[in-house]
Design an enzyme around this catalytic site. Structure first.
Site, PDB file in Angstrom:
ATOM      1  N   HIS A   1      -2.157   7.684  -3.064  1.00  9.48           N
ATOM      2  CA  HIS A   1      -3.325   6.799  -2.954  1.00  9.48           C
ATOM      3  C   HIS A   1      -3.764   6.683  -1.498  1.00  9.48           C
ATOM      4  O   HIS A   1      -4.956   6.821  -1.183  1.00  9.48           O
ATOM      5  CB  HIS A   1      -2.995   5.419  -3.524  1.00  9.48           C
TER       6      HIS A   1
ATOM      7  N   LYS B   1     -11.191  -8.353  -2.041  1.00  5.30           N
ATOM      8  CA  LYS B   1      -9.959  -8.340  -2.836  1.00  5.30           C
ATOM      9  C   LYS B   1      -9.623  -9.688  -3.447  1.00  5.30           C
ATOM     10  O   LYS B   1      -8.848  -9.746  -4.393  1.00  5.30           O
ATOM     11  CB  LYS B   1      -8.787  -7.925  -1.934  1.00  5.30           C
TER      12      LYS B   1
ATOM     13  N   TYR C   1       0.894  -1.166   0.000  1.00 10.46           N
ATOM     14  CA  TYR C   1       0.000   0.000   0.000  1.00 10.46           C
ATOM     15  C   TYR C   1       0.927   1.209   0.000  1.00 10.46           C
ATOM     16  O   TYR C   1       0.938   2.002   0.909  1.00 10.46           O
ATOM     17  CB  TYR C   1      -0.841  -0.080   1.285  1.00 10.46           C
TER      18      TYR C   1
ATOM     19  N   THR D   1      -1.877   0.332  -5.149  1.00 11.41           N
ATOM     20  CA  THR D   1      -2.388   1.230  -6.188  1.00 11.41           C
ATOM     21  C   THR D   1      -1.428   2.388  -6.421  1.00 11.41           C
ATOM     22  O   THR D   1      -0.993   3.042  -5.476  1.00 11.41           O
ATOM     23  CB  THR D   1      -3.765   1.771  -5.759  1.00 11.41           C
TER      24      THR D   1
ATOM     25  N   GLN E   1     -15.587  -4.111   0.644  1.00 17.46           N
ATOM     26  CA  GLN E   1     -14.404  -3.677   1.400  1.00 17.46           C
ATOM     27  C   GLN E   1     -14.781  -2.752   2.555  1.00 17.46           C
ATOM     28  O   GLN E   1     -14.300  -2.907   3.677  1.00 17.46           O
ATOM     29  CB  GLN E   1     -13.447  -2.959   0.437  1.00 17.46           C
TER      30      GLN E   1
ATOM     31  N   GLU F   1      -1.599  -1.355 -10.501  1.00 25.79           N
ATOM     32  CA  GLU F   1      -0.421  -1.727  -9.715  1.00 25.79           C
ATOM     33  C   GLU F   1       0.626  -2.338 -10.636  1.00 25.79           C
ATOM     34  O   GLU F   1       0.347  -2.690 -11.784  1.00 25.79           O
ATOM     35  CB  GLU F   1      -0.766  -2.771  -8.635  1.00 25.79           C
TER      36      GLU F   1
ATOM     37  N   TYR G   1     -13.659  -4.353   6.242  1.00 23.62           N
ATOM     38  CA  TYR G   1     -12.201  -4.234   6.406  1.00 23.62           C
ATOM     39  C   TYR G   1     -11.721  -3.933   7.821  1.00 23.62           C
ATOM     40  O   TYR G   1     -10.542  -4.127   8.122  1.00 23.62           O
ATOM     41  CB  TYR G   1     -11.614  -3.237   5.402  1.00 23.62           C
TER      42      TYR G   1
ATOM     43  N   ARG H   1     -11.701   8.617   6.152  1.00 27.34           N
ATOM     44  CA  ARG H   1     -11.431   8.867   7.566  1.00 27.34           C
ATOM     45  C   ARG H   1     -11.469  10.348   7.885  1.00 27.34           C
ATOM     46  O   ARG H   1     -12.521  10.899   8.177  1.00 27.34           O
ATOM     47  CB  ARG H   1     -10.098   8.221   7.978  1.00 27.34           C
TER      48      ARG H   1
ATOM     49  N   GLU I   1      -7.451  -1.597  -9.546  1.00 25.04           N
ATOM     50  CA  GLU I   1      -6.330  -0.911  -8.891  1.00 25.04           C
ATOM     51  C   GLU I   1      -5.132  -1.050  -9.814  1.00 25.04           C
ATOM     52  O   GLU I   1      -4.703  -2.166 -10.138  1.00 25.04           O
ATOM     53  CB  GLU I   1      -6.037  -1.515  -7.507  1.00 25.04           C
TER      54      GLU I   1
HETATM   55 CA    CA Z   1      -4.245  -3.555  -3.946  1.00 22.57          CA
END
Ligand code: CA
Length: 423
Positions: free
Chosen positions: A141, A261, A136, A357, A248, A209, A252, A150, A207
């Site tokens: 991101h 995921k 992460y 991501t 998610q 990546e 999570y 948040r 995502e």
């Molecule tokens: Ca990911």
């Protein structure tokens, strides 16, 4: 051992278009099959695939200690078990055999059936993945997600600037490019004030990546340092870590992502070696606060890889929705691998590490629909007049990536997958 295969002056006797992502300086490895033959190891050059099992049978790799059996395989793992230096020697040899300066293979037309047109091959999963870890590591991101879900004032959690945060993903559902993905079902909570419901996800996202594939690491209990890390990295691929945002959001806390995921993650089929990417090594973004000693590193450990994401639908051709770059990552691969093993955790031949991501600094460089459409508040216009907040049934997501320097392009091809309706 020198990497002779990256020499920009090299030219191949095989016709390669100037715009090709697969010039003689690339030579990525993959697993292919044809109507006549089962799966085996191939190397891409221009619009051809070189069959390494045939090349081994001609004796070209005898002195390198590779045999036909290393290449007559469903996965790259047996070849990779020879280790970094052996793979470097093999790639150097393939480069020689394909270069205009060498005549052994070039002047042996009876052997040229080892070169197969890409039109005649079907690509398969390149690696048998033992374990899949997802990081992460994009500050942009993590900040965007923190702002959305948040607290905008404290978007990054306190540990983020100290730890290359990651979690253990699931290897069984990592699939190759071209394999379709089925919309997952699960628990979602569309109304904050009501109980959750069981339904097909309504918020399927990609995502953007990159993944890296490891060689056999050290024994359990031993760590890999940042200075050693690149010796344990075979190569990189494009990676679409499909995500169900509504699943998610509900699941999570407290242990992180689970069913949101693990329904599918798609990888590109040609693994570009870390050796081939050396000319594109670049500095990692400044890290403040300065990191703990085991995460400190020397030299250029990030890579300048241009990335883009497009959405294609039955009603419109591929439409680019994001352009990003691998070099934006706050934590580099060497730090990720050093962190992963600092507690003595062992990595094995064929493990896959996702970068997380890859979002850039501007909205046109964000690496997920969650960010591009900003939690659904800024829908994206498509060429047919429709809009997207997330991915719709029958949409195809296409990710591409390449490096470019002095007119030489080293590319990854694409990872392309269509989303099918829920079963
Ligand atoms: Ca990911």
């Amino acid at each position: 051992m020198q990497i002779t295969a990256n020499n920009p002056a090299l030219r191949s006797w095989i016709n390669v278009e100037a715009s090709s992502e697969f010039p003689i300086q690339n030579l990525p490895f993959g697993i292919f099959e044809t109507a006549q033959s089962g799966k085996r190891v191939g190397v891409r050059i221009g619009e051809h695939v070189l069959d390494l099992s045939l090349m081994a049978s001609f004796g070209y790799f005898d002195d390198l200690h590779f045999t036909v059996a290393d290449f007559n395989q469903d996965f790259l793992n047996p070849m990779m078990r020879h280790g970094k230096l052996a793979i470097r020697a093999l790639r150097n040899r393939i480069s020689e055999l394909l270069s205009t300066d060498h005549t052994s293979f070039q002047n042996n037309p009876t052997q040229h059936h080892a070169l197969i047109s890409v039109q005649e091959v079907k690509m398969a999963m390149p690696v048998q993945i033992g374990d899949y870890t997802d990081f992460y590591s994009s500050k942009e991101h993590a900040t965007n997600v923190g702002v959305m879900f948040r607290d905008p004032a404290n978007a990054l959690l306190p540990n983020w600037l100290w730890i290359p945060v990651g979690y253990h993903g699931r290897a069984s559902s990592v699939i190759p490019s071209e394999q379709a993905v089925v919309r997952p079902k699960g628990q979602i909570k569309p109304d904050d004030n009501a109980d959750p419901i069981f339904a097909a996800s309504r918020q399927i996202d990609f995502e953007l990546e990159m993944g890296f594939i490891t060689f056999e690491g050290k024994a359990l209990g031993h760590s890999i340092s940042t200075s050693e890390a690149e010796d344990f990295i075979f190569g990189l691929c494009l990676f679409n870590d499909w995500s169900a945002r509504d699943i998610q959001k509900w699941e999570y806390v407290p242990l992180g992502p689970f069913l949101a995921k693990n329904f599918a993650s798609s990888m590109s089929c040609w693994i570009v070696t870390l050796d081939a990417l050396q000319p594109f090594a670049c500095p990692t973004p400044a890290q403040d606060p300065s990191v703990l000693s085991y995460l400190q590193f020397a030299g250029n450990k990030s890579y300048d890889i241009h990335l883009e994401v497009a959405i294609e639908a039955p009603t419109f051709p591929a439409h680019i929705v994001s352009k990003s770059n691998f070099k934006y990552m706050y934590w580099n691969m060497s730090q990720q691998l050093a962190h992963h093993t600092v507690n003595g955790c062992n990595v094995r031949c064929g493990d896959l590490m996702g970068s997380g991501t890859i979002s850039g600094p501007t909205p046109d460089s964000y690496g997920s629909m969650l960010e591009i459409a900003w939690k659904g508040t800024k829908p994206v216009q498509m060429p047919d007049g429709t809009e997207r907040r997330f991915i719709q049934d029958h949409d195809t997501v296409i990710m591409r990536g390449y490096c470019e320097q002095n007119g030489i392009k080293i590319g990854f091809g694409e990872v392309k997958s269509q989303l099918l309706p829920a079963n």
